[in-house]
Design an enzyme around this catalytic site. Structure first.
Site, PDB file in Angstrom:
ATOM      1  N   GLU A  26       1.078  -1.192   0.114  1.00 57.06           N
ATOM      2  CA  GLU A  26       0.201   0.069  -0.084  1.00 57.06           C
ATOM      3  C   GLU A  26       0.548   0.879  -0.088  1.00 57.06           C
ATOM      4  O   GLU A  26       1.838   1.202   0.379  1.00 57.06           O
ATOM      5  CB  GLU A  26      -1.220   0.359   1.211  1.00 57.06           C
ATOM      6  N   ASN A  71      -6.549   1.446   2.528  1.00 59.86           N
ATOM      7  CA  ASN A  71      -7.852   2.583   3.369  1.00 59.86           C
ATOM      8  C   ASN A  71      -6.784   4.038   1.763  1.00 59.86           C
ATOM      9  O   ASN A  71      -7.929   4.234   1.445  1.00 59.86           O
ATOM     10  CB  ASN A  71      -7.270   3.498   4.052  1.00 59.86           C
ATOM     11  N   ASN A 171     -12.322  -1.338  -1.272  1.00 60.05           N
ATOM     12  CA  ASN A 171     -11.421  -1.534   0.003  1.00 60.05           C
ATOM     13  C   ASN A 171     -12.461  -1.350   1.433  1.00 60.05           C
ATOM     14  O   ASN A 171     -12.530  -0.498   1.546  1.00 60.05           O
ATOM     15  CB  ASN A 171      -9.706  -0.774   0.133  1.00 60.05           C
ATOM     16  N   GLU A 172     -12.625  -2.432   2.168  1.00 57.62           N
ATOM     17  CA  GLU A 172     -13.053  -2.168   3.918  1.00 57.62           C
ATOM     18  C   GLU A 172     -14.237  -1.300   3.265  1.00 57.62           C
ATOM     19  O   GLU A 172     -14.706   0.396   4.213  1.00 57.62           O
ATOM     20  CB  GLU A 172     -12.044  -1.776   4.713  1.00 57.62           C
ATOM     21  N   TYR A 243      -6.779  -8.960  11.818  1.00 58.14           N
ATOM     22  CA  TYR A 243      -5.223  -8.222  12.324  1.00 58.14           C
ATOM     23  C   TYR A 243      -5.508  -9.088  13.363  1.00 58.14           C
ATOM     24  O   TYR A 243      -6.487  -8.628  14.409  1.00 58.14           O
ATOM     25  CB  TYR A 243      -5.238  -7.033  12.201  1.00 58.14           C
ATOM     26  N   GLU A 291      -5.927  -8.828   3.163  1.00 59.98           N
ATOM     27  CA  GLU A 291      -4.979  -8.487   4.641  1.00 59.98           C
ATOM     28  C   GLU A 291      -5.501  -9.102   5.906  1.00 59.98           C
ATOM     29  O   GLU A 291      -6.520  -9.474   6.382  1.00 59.98           O
ATOM     30  CB  GLU A 291      -5.645  -7.292   5.063  1.00 59.98           C
ATOM     31  N   GLN A 351       1.549  -6.500   5.440  1.00 63.89           N
ATOM     32  CA  GLN A 351       2.445  -6.104   4.090  1.00 63.89           C
ATOM     33  C   GLN A 351       3.472  -7.038   4.073  1.00 63.89           C
ATOM     34  O   GLN A 351       3.764  -7.813   4.604  1.00 63.89           O
ATOM     35  CB  GLN A 351       2.230  -4.502   3.944  1.00 63.89           C
TER      36      GLN A 351
END
Length: 506
Positions: A26, A71, A171-172, A243, A291, A351
């Site tokens: 990212e 993001n 994304n999200e 996460y 992710e 990442q």
């Protein structure tokens, strides 16, 4: 303590898609700038890519990398990153409160991906932008020529199309923090329309619709049901993010959080099945867990710094320093993906470089491997083939996350030639060795080819720029094959193991 596992050649789960060992880059912190790209560095090639980092990425045998966010993508103009560098605008990135110079864009990423030997997975902005911008992006990347956007790519020095096969539809989008956050209904409709348009262009393209950004969201799992209700007939995957951390400083509870990952996958698998049945569909939507990683060591402090700083350019951010404890846990997460390979076909450790990453660099200095690099490397190199069903018994423990958590965590993959098996085993116990017996049914002539392990007395030990090899795999001698062709031995406490067995073909 003693545990037993049984593997049978005939009892399989699914083919393991190699893309389950992917990663993510990212435009965030130093992932790109002074991560993969640092013109003027002594190891930089003619295009500014760090060859020391490329060597480490190639050693991971990385099958796919998601780009450019995250993001970041929800307010990103992909057009800013194409054309002559001196003409590219500097923009404010609202996601991480930084300045983006756009010196690396889609064409540079395509160049880097070729050097790294990896496939591109591109994410598009469905936060602040929409269908037209997305299809223009696709035309620029994939159309051979003779149109405005494809000819512009040629003008920029890329006559051949990039031929990107898989696209993330935002994304999200469930997250209120996201630029352009949408309700499940409006996002599902938009994602469906974009996916349809992409498949009008090329029906063989694959698309990934956004699922939950974590399993603690108030909208989970209703979000997935609503989004899939709108898009099931056109999309191929639904993305999940999660996460993990040891905020409680309770290692056994931390290790049990791999069970949370398993529950998450099982739950969304059930939602997929529900929508499939409701629509009387013959299509199968799979999970793209694009992710995942450990992220907690400096998470609070990083959040405070982001809120306070004044739009810096590529500042250090989320540079987690991983230890042995984290490496063993990452091995458990990879075991879950192998055992759930029937559902999860793509996964991306988030990442790849500097930002919550297995590889760290020092600007103007060296690059080195973090502890979590090694379980990912072994899984990526040897965890391809057919996942075997693992029947196991043995001692367990109770903790806050779950009850009856097995001390033994094991997955196994039969390679495509049928002549070798990769076994990934973990002893979660903090103080006791775990005796192990693995019964190999239907496999003859088994021999240990290689045994590598991560273990040590100090779970908080980690690699650093000064001591880059404090946590590295060492040859294991604790396992042997007995006269009956059974794998036997003992796993030290706090240990991760990769064992490669040769076997006679069926």
């Amino acid at each position: 303590m003693r545990a037993k596992a049984t593997l049978n050649r005939e009892y399989t789960i699914s083919s393991v898609d190699k893309r389950v060992y992917g990663s993510f880059l990212e435009h965030m912190g130093r992932a790109v700038y002074t991560g993969i790209y640092e013109p003027g560095h002594e190891n930089a090639d003619k295009d500014g890519f760090r060859t020391d980092v490329l060597d480490m990425v190639r050693d991971l045998d990385m099958p796919i990398v998601r780009y450019p966010g995250g993001n970041f993508v929800s307010a990103y103009r992909w057009e800013d990153g194409i054309g002559p560098r001196e003409e590219r605008p500097v923009r404010l990135d609202l996601a991480w409160r930084t300045r983006e110079t756009n010196q690396v864009g889609v064409n540079e990423f395509a160049d880097w991906a070729k050097l790294a030997g990896t496939e591109m997975m591109l994410a598009m902005n469905l936060g602040s932008r929409g269908l037209d911008d997305a299809r223009n992006f696709l035309e620029y990347c994939n159309h051979p020529g003779g149109t405005y956007w494809s000819d512009l790519r040629s003008k920029h020095g890329y006559k051949e199309p990039h031929n990107v096969r898989i696209w993330c539809l935002g994304n999200e989008m469930d997250g209120p923090w996201q630029v352009g956050h949408k309700s499940a209904a409006e996002y599902g409709h938009l994602a469906n329309e974009v996916s349809k348009a992409f498949k009008y262009f090329d029906k063989t393209l694959e698309t990934v619709v956004c699922g939950s950004s974590n399993d603690k969201m108030k909208t989970y799992p209703e979000w997935e049901a609503t989004v899939l209700e709108a898009s099931y007939d056109s999309v191929d995957y639904i993305s999940l993010h999660k996460y993990f951390g040891n905020e409680e400083q309770d290692t056994l509870n931390y290790y049990a959080k791999a069970i949370e990952l398993d529950r998450y996958i099982v739950t969304i698998g059930g939602v997929i099945d529900y929508i499939k049945a409701k629509k009387r569909s013959k299509r199968d939507v799979k999970i793209c867990f694009d992710e995942w990683n450990v992220w907690y060591h400096d998470r609070k402090e990083d959040g405070e710094r982001i809120a306070s700083w004044d739009w810096p350019e590529a500042p250090p951010l989320l540079e987690e320093l991983y230890n042995l404890e984290d490496a063993i846990f990452v091995g458990s997460l990879l075991n879950v993906f192998i055992r759930r390979s029937d559902r999860v076909k793509i996964a991306c450790m988030a990442q790849l470089v500097n930002v919550i990453a297995p590889i760290l660099t020092k600007a103007g200095g060296p690059a080195w491997r973090q502890s979590i690099y090694y379980p990912l490397q072994y899984a990526s190199k040897y965890g391809r083939g057919t996942a075997l069903t693992v029947a196991q018994s043995g001692p367990t423990y109770d903790c806050e996350v779950a009850q009856d958590v097995p001390y033994l965590d094991l997955s196994a993959v039969l390679h495509e030639d049928g002549k070798s098996i990769a076994v990934f085993a973990i002893n979660r116990s903090l103080d006791e060795p775990l005796g192990l017996t693995v019964d190999l049914q239907g496999f003859k002539g088994a021999k240990i080819v290689e045994h590598q392990m991560l273990a040590g007395d100090d779970l908080k030990a980690r690699n650093s720029v000064e001591d880059q090899n404090r946590i590295v795999p060492k040859s294991g001698k604790e396992l042997t094959m007995d006269d009956t062709g059974t794998l036997v031995g003992s796993l030290p406490p706090r240990s991760y193991h990769f064992v490669l067995l040769s076997v006679a073909s069926a």
